[in-house]
Structures are given as C-alpha cells and as structure tokens.
Design a protein around this motif. Sequence first.
Motif, PDB file in Angstrom:
ATOM      1  N   GLU A   1       0.613  -1.294  -0.008  1.00  0.00           N
ATOM      2  CA  GLU A   1      -0.080  -0.125  -0.333  1.00  0.00           C
ATOM      3  C   GLU A   1       1.371   1.478  -0.074  1.00  0.00           C
ATOM      4  N   THR A   2       2.424   1.189   0.106  1.00  0.00           N
ATOM      5  CA  THR A   2       3.339   2.586   0.195  1.00  0.00           C
ATOM      6  C   THR A   2       4.258   2.439  -0.569  1.00  0.00           C
ATOM      7  N   ILE A   3       3.888   3.609  -1.174  1.00  0.00           N
ATOM      8  CA  ILE A   3       4.950   3.994  -2.501  1.00  0.00           C
ATOM      9  C   ILE A   3       5.910   4.842  -2.034  1.00  0.00           C
ATOM     10  N   VAL A   4       7.239   4.221  -2.098  1.00  0.00           N
ATOM     11  CA  VAL A   4       8.550   4.676  -1.773  1.00  0.00           C
ATOM     12  C   VAL A   4       8.984   5.862  -2.733  1.00  0.00           C
ATOM     13  N   LEU A   5       9.131   7.376  -1.886  1.00  0.00           N
ATOM     14  CA  LEU A   5       9.598   7.695  -3.344  1.00  0.00           C
ATOM     15  C   LEU A   5      11.344   8.357  -3.297  1.00  0.00           C
ATOM     16  N   PRO A   6      11.779   8.895  -4.068  1.00  0.00           N
ATOM     17  CA  PRO A   6      13.213   9.449  -3.240  1.00  0.00           C
ATOM     18  C   PRO A   6      12.845  10.501  -2.534  1.00  0.00           C
ATOM     19  N   THR A   7      12.383  10.747  -2.103  1.00  0.00           N
ATOM     20  CA  THR A   7      11.742  12.034  -1.065  1.00  0.00           C
ATOM     21  C   THR A   7      10.840  11.510   0.287  1.00  0.00           C
TER      22      THR A   7
END
Length: 294
Positions: free
Chosen positions: A171-177
């Motif tokens: 469910e979690t989208i990991v982005l660079p920030t």
Amino acid sequence: QIDKHYARKETLIFSYMEKYGITAPPKVMWGVDDDIRVMIKALNELLASEKAAYNPIAVQWEAVKNEIEEMIFKEEEIMVPMTLDVFSLKDWEQIAADSFDIGFAFIPEPLPWKASQSALEKEQEREPARQLAIQQAKETTEGIAAGLAETAESNSTAEEHYDWETQTSAETIVLPTGTMKMEEMIAMFQVLPVDLTFVDKDDRVRFFSEGKNRVFPRTKSVVGREVVNCHPPKSMHIVQKILDDFRSGARSEADFWIDLHGKKVYIRYFAMRDEETGEYLGCLEVSQDITAIQ
C-alpha cells in the motif's frame, strides 16, 4: 451542443479508431470539426453585432448549416459503419462510461450501458468477421496503426536507504523524498490547482491527473494514445516540434497561454530526464486556468 458532440467524437471515438490503426479519417474529420467551430463563432459574433443585418447572417448561416450537415453525413455513412464493424462490445462499454466525463449533446443524460450476455455470446460468433473488418479498415487508411498500449517499464535502482525507504507494504509507495499511500497520492493529484499529463519518451500519453475542474477533458481511453493525436490538426506540428526539441536536447521547457471559453489558460511543457544519465524520459504537460490569478 455541437462542440460537445465533436468533443466526444474526438476524445473517445477517435481514440479507439487509432487503436485499430484507423488514423487518417480522425485527422481529416477533426480538422473539419475545428473549421465548423470557427464558423459558428463567427456567426455568433455577427449576431451580437449592433450592425447585424439579415442578408449576411443568412449567407453565413447557410454556409455553417451545409458544413454541419456534410459532417453528419460523413459520420453516419463512413465513421459509424466502420466503428460498428471494428469496435468490440467492451470498447463500446468503455466509450459509454467515459462519455459521462464529457457530457451528451442534444439528449438528456442516459442510463449507464452494459452489453447483455446474449450480445457478448453473439459477438464471439462474429469475431472472425470483426478481425477481417479491422484489417480492411487499416488498408483503407493512411499511416501505420497506432497500436495497443505498451506495458510500462519500471526501472527502479537500489540506493542507500533510510528506514522509511525500506517500507515493503504493497500500500506504500516509496519515493526519493518520502513515502505515500496510493489513496494519498490519488487525493494529492485531485487537489492540485493544475492539470498534469505525462507523455512517455515514445510520445504516448501514460498518465493524467483527475482534478475536479480540469481545463481540458481527459478520459481513460486517452492512455496509450499518441499525444499529437490528442490535439487539433492545426496545432499538431507545434506539439511535435516541442517534443522533438525535448528529445534532441534543444530545449527543456515551452510555455504559452490561450483564451478558451472566456478563460485565460496557461500551458507549460517540461522535458523529463534521468538525473544521472540525462536520458530523455518523457514530457510533463501542465495546464492551469489563470483567469482569477490574472
């Protein structure tokens, strides 16, 4: 009403015609649609003039009426028979669903439509004939088939991670920030005061934001479509020039503004490149109604 009818045709019907490689008729018809829009605008301006007189109004109306009737003939005798032979029932279901995003001309809003089970069964029987019709339609049009939407490639590189970067939840989208949940990201795009459209390196639309008050209508059928075909013929060369310049590195931004239905619309294009290699990844189109800001 006519403009709304043309918008549904250009946004939905043309998308599926291109999907099956029928590229020439949509381009020709869209150009004529725009000519008719210009003629209607000129007629309205003449009607609004204090010096309006019957004879020039009658002449201009007759010219507009003839063009509208000729387009009706082309739609009923060329476009509709071709689409009935080529489109599947699933295509028509999606067109019917997406039509609510644009609206309906000359009729009240209809009930949602789904193909019956018996119709779906009969469709299986005529599938060979449909495939033949698709091939024949391709052969009678110019250009190469637009093709089906390609599978998007996901290139994720492993880098040094902080704790939040090790999230493994689906469910979690990991982005660079940072991280966001899918529903949070969707909500964010919905409240942005701009319309976003992402066009990949092959010049095909891959994503658009779903704001409540979009400047330009977008439906799901646009995903996978060549972006130049989402614009009127008279502006296709401008869009293509911007994309070609982005790809070659000649420039990285382009912007302009237009007057649209009493609104001042600011449109910006940004080249997207890989931060490390500089490889061209695609283009971001940002549209905004700046009337109130202005």
